[in-house]
Enzyme design. Structure first.
Site, PDB file in Angstrom:
ATOM      1  N   LYS A  12       0.839  -1.200   0.000  1.00  0.00           N
ATOM      2  CA  LYS A  12       0.000   0.000   0.000  1.00  0.00           C
ATOM      3  C   LYS A  12       0.880   1.260   0.000  1.00  0.00           C
ATOM      4  CE  LYS A  12      -3.785  -2.457   2.328  1.00  0.00           C
ATOM      5  NZ  LYS A  12      -4.738  -2.451   3.475  1.00  0.00           N
ATOM      6  N   TYR A  52     -12.424  -2.894  -3.397  1.00  0.00           N
ATOM      7  CA  TYR A  52     -12.954  -2.992  -2.040  1.00  0.00           C
ATOM      8  C   TYR A  52     -14.491  -2.978  -1.995  1.00  0.00           C
ATOM      9  CZ  TYR A  52      -8.347  -2.579   0.228  1.00  0.00           C
ATOM     10  OH  TYR A  52      -7.064  -2.803   0.686  1.00  0.00           O
ATOM     11  N   ASN A 115      -1.967  -0.157   7.182  1.00  0.00           N
ATOM     12  CA  ASN A 115      -1.428  -1.481   7.518  1.00  0.00           C
ATOM     13  C   ASN A 115      -0.582  -2.111   6.412  1.00  0.00           C
ATOM     14  OD1 ASN A 115      -3.528  -2.143   5.884  1.00  0.00           O
ATOM     15  ND2 ASN A 115      -4.609  -3.431   7.344  1.00  0.00           N
ATOM     16  N   HIS A 118      -1.762  -5.435   1.271  1.00  0.00           N
ATOM     17  CA  HIS A 118      -3.003  -6.175   1.026  1.00  0.00           C
ATOM     18  C   HIS A 118      -2.662  -7.577   0.522  1.00  0.00           C
ATOM     19  CE1 HIS A 118      -6.896  -7.369  -0.577  1.00  0.00           C
ATOM     20  NE2 HIS A 118      -6.223  -7.791  -1.643  1.00  0.00           N
ATOM     21  N   GLU A 129      -9.341 -10.372  -8.023  1.00  0.00           N
ATOM     22  CA  GLU A 129      -8.433  -9.230  -7.873  1.00  0.00           C
ATOM     23  C   GLU A 129      -7.348  -9.235  -8.952  1.00  0.00           C
ATOM     24  OE1 GLU A 129      -7.235  -9.530  -3.760  1.00  0.00           O
ATOM     25  OE2 GLU A 129      -9.252  -9.039  -3.049  1.00  0.00           O
TER      26      GLU A 129
END
Ligand code: ADP
Length: 150
Positions: A12, A52, A115, A118, A129
């Site tokens: 990310k 998402y 965080n 992914h 995805e």
């Protein structure tokens, strides 16, 4: 033994900005998993909303989409035995405060809203995805010439 699978991983924007791409790739390589696609991308809001989509009813959805679009992301496809499950173990719990030391999130972050990485949560999500983030020709199937990992 498990079966050969593919998973979608993305470092990310916070991971890229904190120069953690190499550290993260090293951990997956160290497990003997095979890198079959990788690119640095500034992701469109449209793709992020689709990626998402399952979380769209959550209060943090807009914030999550903004965070993921705040800078470049390193998108990758990895292949290997049970790679979906193995990756989730390497990544650690969603909330870094619950993530075990030794996992990527447990070692490098503290906020659920930042965080670092992914990873797909099932083989079906991985398929969805990968198709969303990559064109077929961007994924390379290559054979190991060394027997080390076979
Ligand atoms: P994971 O990424 O571990 O599979 P989820 O699919 O549940 O976790 O959530 C997707 C992402 O949404 C998380 O990685 C995190 O960036 C963000 N997120 C999840 N829960 C929260 C929360 N309570 N507040 C802010 N962001 C969250």
């Amino acid at each position: 033994r498990g079966v050969q699978e593919r998973t979608f991983l993305a470092v990310k924007p916070d991971g890229v900005q904190r120069r953690l791409v190499g550290e993260i790739v090293r951990r997956f390589e160290g497990m003997g998993l095979k890198l079959v696609a990788l690119k640095l991308v500034q992701v469109s809001e449209e793709l992020l909303r689709e990626h998402y989509a399952d979380l769209r009813t959550h209060p943090f959805y807009d914030c999550l989409v903004r965070y993921m679009g705040s800078g470049p992301v390193v998108a990758m496809v990895w292949q290997g035995l049970d790679v979906v499950r193995v990756s989730k173990v390497l990544i650690g719990a969603t909330d870094p405060l619950d993530a075990e030391p030794g996992t990527i999130r447990g070692d490098f972050c503290v906020e659920v809203g930042k965080n670092l990485i992914h990873g797909s949560d099932s083989v079906e999500s991985a398929r969805r995805e990968i198709a969303l983030w990559f064109r077929v020709e961007e994924i390379l199937c290559w054979e190991d010439s060394a027997s080390h990992w076979l």
